[in-house]
Design a protein around this motif. Sequence first.
Motif, PDB file in Angstrom:
ATOM      1  N   GLU A   1       3.624   4.063   3.935  1.00 62.09           N
ATOM      2  CA  GLU A   1       3.797   5.284   3.214  1.00 62.09           C
ATOM      3  C   GLU A   1       4.718   5.107   2.014  1.00 62.09           C
ATOM      4  O   GLU A   1       4.353   5.513   0.850  1.00 62.09           O
ATOM      5  CB  GLU A   1       4.346   6.365   3.970  1.00 62.09           C
ATOM      6  CG  GLU A   1       4.134   7.734   3.546  1.00 62.09           C
ATOM      7  CD  GLU A   1       4.477   8.924   4.567  1.00 62.09           C
ATOM      8  OE1 GLU A   1       5.637   9.233   4.320  1.00 62.09           O
ATOM      9  OE2 GLU A   1       3.882   9.128   5.463  1.00 62.09           O
ATOM     10  N   ASN A   2       6.032   4.584   2.254  1.00 62.62           N
ATOM     11  CA  ASN A   2       6.963   4.290   1.123  1.00 62.62           C
ATOM     12  C   ASN A   2       6.262   3.712   0.114  1.00 62.62           C
ATOM     13  O   ASN A   2       6.390   3.830  -1.033  1.00 62.62           O
ATOM     14  CB  ASN A   2       8.383   3.903   1.738  1.00 62.62           C
ATOM     15  CG  ASN A   2       9.099   4.907   2.569  1.00 62.62           C
ATOM     16  OD1 ASN A   2       8.694   6.150   2.387  1.00 62.62           O
ATOM     17  ND2 ASN A   2       9.891   4.436   3.417  1.00 62.62           N
ATOM     18  N   ASN A   3       5.724   2.366   0.436  1.00 60.61           N
ATOM     19  CA  ASN A   3       5.134   1.541  -0.701  1.00 60.61           C
ATOM     20  C   ASN A   3       4.195   2.223  -1.476  1.00 60.61           C
ATOM     21  O   ASN A   3       4.082   2.020  -2.661  1.00 60.61           O
ATOM     22  CB  ASN A   3       4.740   0.285   0.198  1.00 60.61           C
ATOM     23  CG  ASN A   3       5.908  -0.853   0.711  1.00 60.61           C
ATOM     24  OD1 ASN A   3       6.998  -0.663   0.138  1.00 60.61           O
ATOM     25  ND2 ASN A   3       5.536  -1.770   1.520  1.00 60.61           N
ATOM     26  N   ALA A   4       3.300   2.950  -0.671  1.00 61.04           N
ATOM     27  CA  ALA A   4       2.103   3.625  -1.332  1.00 61.04           C
ATOM     28  C   ALA A   4       2.735   4.481  -2.334  1.00 61.04           C
ATOM     29  O   ALA A   4       2.151   4.607  -3.640  1.00 61.04           O
ATOM     30  CB  ALA A   4       1.431   4.348  -0.432  1.00 61.04           C
ATOM     31  N   ASN A   5       3.759   5.293  -2.254  1.00 55.94           N
ATOM     32  CA  ASN A   5       4.278   6.571  -2.814  1.00 55.94           C
ATOM     33  C   ASN A   5       5.050   5.874  -4.108  1.00 55.94           C
ATOM     34  O   ASN A   5       4.832   6.670  -5.264  1.00 55.94           O
ATOM     35  CB  ASN A   5       4.948   7.442  -2.252  1.00 55.94           C
ATOM     36  CG  ASN A   5       4.071   8.417  -0.991  1.00 55.94           C
ATOM     37  OD1 ASN A   5       2.912   8.497  -1.277  1.00 55.94           O
ATOM     38  ND2 ASN A   5       4.609   8.664   0.078  1.00 55.94           N
ATOM     39  N   GLN A   6       5.530   4.551  -3.852  1.00 53.98           N
ATOM     40  CA  GLN A   6       6.310   4.081  -5.042  1.00 53.98           C
ATOM     41  C   GLN A   6       5.362   3.558  -5.885  1.00 53.98           C
ATOM     42  O   GLN A   6       5.336   3.606  -7.175  1.00 53.98           O
ATOM     43  CB  GLN A   6       7.114   2.678  -4.526  1.00 53.98           C
ATOM     44  CG  GLN A   6       8.568   3.278  -3.672  1.00 53.98           C
ATOM     45  CD  GLN A   6       9.269   2.021  -3.019  1.00 53.98           C
ATOM     46  OE1 GLN A   6       8.694   1.076  -3.462  1.00 53.98           O
ATOM     47  NE2 GLN A   6      10.180   2.308  -2.410  1.00 53.98           N
TER      48      GLN A   6
END
Length: 414
Positions: free
Chosen positions: A403-408
């Motif tokens: 989730e964090n990687n996608a949002n970055q």
Amino acid sequence: MNKSKWLYFWGLLITVAIIVISCHHLPPSKSSVTIKLSGWGGSPVEQKLLKQVLQDFEVKHPNIKVKYEVISDQYMDVIKTRLIGEAAPDVFYLDALEAPFLMSQNVLEPLDNYITPEFDLADFEENLLNSFKYQKHIYGLPKDYSTLALFYNKKAFSKAGLDSPPNTWNELRSYSQQLTGKLNKYGFGESPELARQAYKIKAYGGKIVDKKGNATFASESGLKGLNLVIDQYQKERTSVLKSDVGASSGSDMFGQGKVSMVIEGNWAIPYLQETFPQIDFATAEVPTINNKKGTMVYTVAYVMNKQTKHKQAAWKLISYLTGKEGMEKWTGKGFALPTRKSVAEKLGYDQDNFRSALVAGVDYATPWQVGKYPAAIANNFDNQFISALLGEQPLNQAMLRAENNANQQIKMME
């Protein structure tokens, strides 16, 4: 030359002159228009079928010629590049997954003003049509679709003493235990991609993306659905991935007899019938999760390039291909399911032994659409979920990382 011959000669000359002058003053015939249609390649049978439908269109519209182009590699990259360079086709395929981005870029022609009451827009399955709506405009008309259904090996079920398909996910897991090690090595073949897992996340109230288009699948409610997959694969060991058994797809591992059950789409029916005719299989709706019906739906639309110089002709092509007559011809062989309710009913797919389960799911299915930046969402999910499935990290840690990687990545693209 005698008098009668002179009179005949002059009469003939005057007649010819009148014909020439008359022809000279006739209104010019309508010049023909060539429309370029682009799509990706299907099976040779599907390609032949589409070309026949396009020929039928040209017969009905003799002043419109269709130049059909297959883009076999990197389809969306090619389309996006051509749209930027104003060299895109007049009409082209658009997958629902890619639609949100293109619809937001002002490169597609809104179709609202072309649609007449006679076109019968209400005949389309609403769940499919909604995938091509943006800011109250319709940008595409879905040409076909597939949901997912449970495919099960009837011989394996009989050997295990099972006389009907599972209705709930708990029953599916129980069936998998009873089927594993019998006729087939494993009870269930799992496909771990987000494109096949999104409805499980939704079953407990989870979401893939929020209203802003950011990934949000790592929520506690979303993890409940994904834990079903982890537990069956790691603890019960009654499910298997295609890579575990040397298969190319879910349909392939089912056809090879490596598993007794898989969840696949309409494409699996002709594939199994042609490639593995010895397999006696049946289909059923996807078992309920948390007392909720769920499945996925994948659809593709015809859309119009906003820069086309032949908008009326382009609309005539789209309206024929997605109209009742054209759609019946295109979906009549069963390679794809019709997006119009009347066509599905006329072709009998709601009563078809194999396809009725797929048709039944369209109303409650989760559309495969995850915001304007689907690659960031899907790729990060797939990489981390596989890692969790293989036991390399806990599920909650994997999903939070995804989730964090996608949002970055999304933040960088906006």
